[in-house]
Motif scaffolding. Structure first.
Motif, PDB file in Angstrom:
ATOM      1  N   SER A  70     -22.810  -7.140 -23.079  1.00  0.00           N
ATOM      2  CA  SER A  70     -24.082  -7.704 -23.548  1.00  0.00           C
ATOM      3  C   SER A  70     -24.972  -7.932 -22.340  1.00  0.00           C
ATOM      4  O   SER A  70     -24.487  -8.040 -21.212  1.00  0.00           O
ATOM      5  N   ILE A  71     -26.265  -7.998 -22.602  1.00  0.00           N
ATOM      6  CA  ILE A  71     -27.201  -8.264 -21.518  1.00  0.00           C
ATOM      7  C   ILE A  71     -28.425  -8.953 -22.095  1.00  0.00           C
ATOM      8  O   ILE A  71     -28.874  -8.617 -23.197  1.00  0.00           O
TER       9      ILE A  71
ATOM     10  N   LEU B  45     -32.255  -9.591 -21.490  1.00  0.00           N
ATOM     11  CA  LEU B  45     -33.398  -9.099 -20.722  1.00  0.00           C
ATOM     12  C   LEU B  45     -34.406 -10.223 -20.531  1.00  0.00           C
ATOM     13  O   LEU B  45     -34.794 -10.877 -21.495  1.00  0.00           O
TER      14      LEU B  45
ATOM     15  N   PHE C 217     -29.280   2.402 -19.053  1.00  0.00           N
ATOM     16  CA  PHE C 217     -28.002   1.926 -19.606  1.00  0.00           C
ATOM     17  C   PHE C 217     -27.214   3.082 -20.234  1.00  0.00           C
ATOM     18  O   PHE C 217     -26.405   2.870 -21.135  1.00  0.00           O
TER      19      PHE C 217
ATOM     20  N   CYS D 234     -23.201   3.202 -21.546  1.00  0.00           N
ATOM     21  CA  CYS D 234     -22.644   1.844 -21.595  1.00  0.00           C
ATOM     22  C   CYS D 234     -22.018   1.685 -22.984  1.00  0.00           C
ATOM     23  O   CYS D 234     -22.588   1.074 -23.880  1.00  0.00           O
TER      24      CYS D 234
ATOM     25  N   LEU E  27     -21.584  -1.799 -24.683  1.00  0.00           N
ATOM     26  CA  LEU E  27     -22.756  -2.653 -24.812  1.00  0.00           C
ATOM     27  C   LEU E  27     -23.082  -2.856 -26.290  1.00  0.00           C
ATOM     28  O   LEU E  27     -23.460  -1.923 -26.987  1.00  0.00           O
TER      29      LEU E  27
ATOM     30  N   THR F  46     -24.706  -6.092 -27.426  1.00  0.00           N
ATOM     31  CA  THR F  46     -25.767  -7.064 -27.653  1.00  0.00           C
ATOM     32  C   THR F  46     -26.794  -6.994 -26.535  1.00  0.00           C
ATOM     33  O   THR F  46     -26.446  -7.021 -25.360  1.00  0.00           O
ATOM     34  N   ILE F  47     -28.059  -6.911 -26.954  1.00  0.00           N
ATOM     35  CA  ILE F  47     -29.164  -6.945 -25.993  1.00  0.00           C
ATOM     36  C   ILE F  47     -30.093  -8.074 -26.391  1.00  0.00           C
ATOM     37  O   ILE F  47     -30.449  -8.199 -27.542  1.00  0.00           O
TER      38      ILE F  47
END
Length: 168
Positions: free
Chosen positions: A144-145, A147, A159, A162, A165, A167-168
């Motif tokens: 997750s990241i 922003l 990305f 990824c 990945l 959750t953004i």
């Protein structure tokens, strides 16, 4: 006495695991430690006025910038405060990093900065961040990241691959 390390001087030394830079080292060439995949630690004499190590990463003192991250450095690292960018490919292929905390003041993460850091699961992005470069986090283990609100640009393939990945 040795005062500099030339371009690609130790490149490809696949069994090199640690390195100590004495006080007299004033210059390090491009790709001096490239492809030293077993490198776990680097240290610098306290009296060295040009280089320093912070949280396992080699920095040039003035202007403050990342010079080298040992490929086999493991765990979570905090990037030293006082820079405005993470330069291209500085952490590329550091496959044992699991977390990175970027300090406030970082505005740009350049192309490929963390490319192929396959164990990298978490990155703290500061509110000051404005640009994420091409392939900056491609082929990482990010799950997750978050922003930051000031972020205005995410370049191509930032990305890419990824696969974890969610959750953004």
């Amino acid at each position: 006495a040795v005062t500099g390390i030339g371009n690609a001087a130790f490149a490809g030394c696949k069994w090199l695991i640690s390195l100590h830079l004495p006080a007299g080292i004033r210059s390090i060439g491009v790709n001096a430690f490239s492809l030293c995949y077993a490198m776990e630690t680097i240290s610098v004499a306290e009296a060295n006025e040009t280089y320093m190590v912070y949280d396992g990463v080699l920095y040039e003192r003035s202007p403050l910038r990342v010079r080298y991250c040992p490929y086999a450095l493991s765990g979570e690292i905090c990037i030293k405060e006082g820079m405005t960018e993470i330069e291209s490919s500085k952490f590329q292929y550091c496959k044992s990093l699991v977390g990175v905390i970027l300090p406030e003041g970082i505005e740009v993460i350049r192309d490929g900065a963390f490319d192929h850091c396959t164990s990298l699961e978490s990155v703290y992005l500061p509110t000051s961040l404005k640009t994420i470069g091409r392939r900056a986090f491609s082929s990482t283990g990010l799950t997750s990241i978050m922003l930051p609100p000031q972020l205005s640009r995410i370049d191509d393939e930032a990305f890419l691959d990824c696969t974890q990945l969610y959750t953004i």
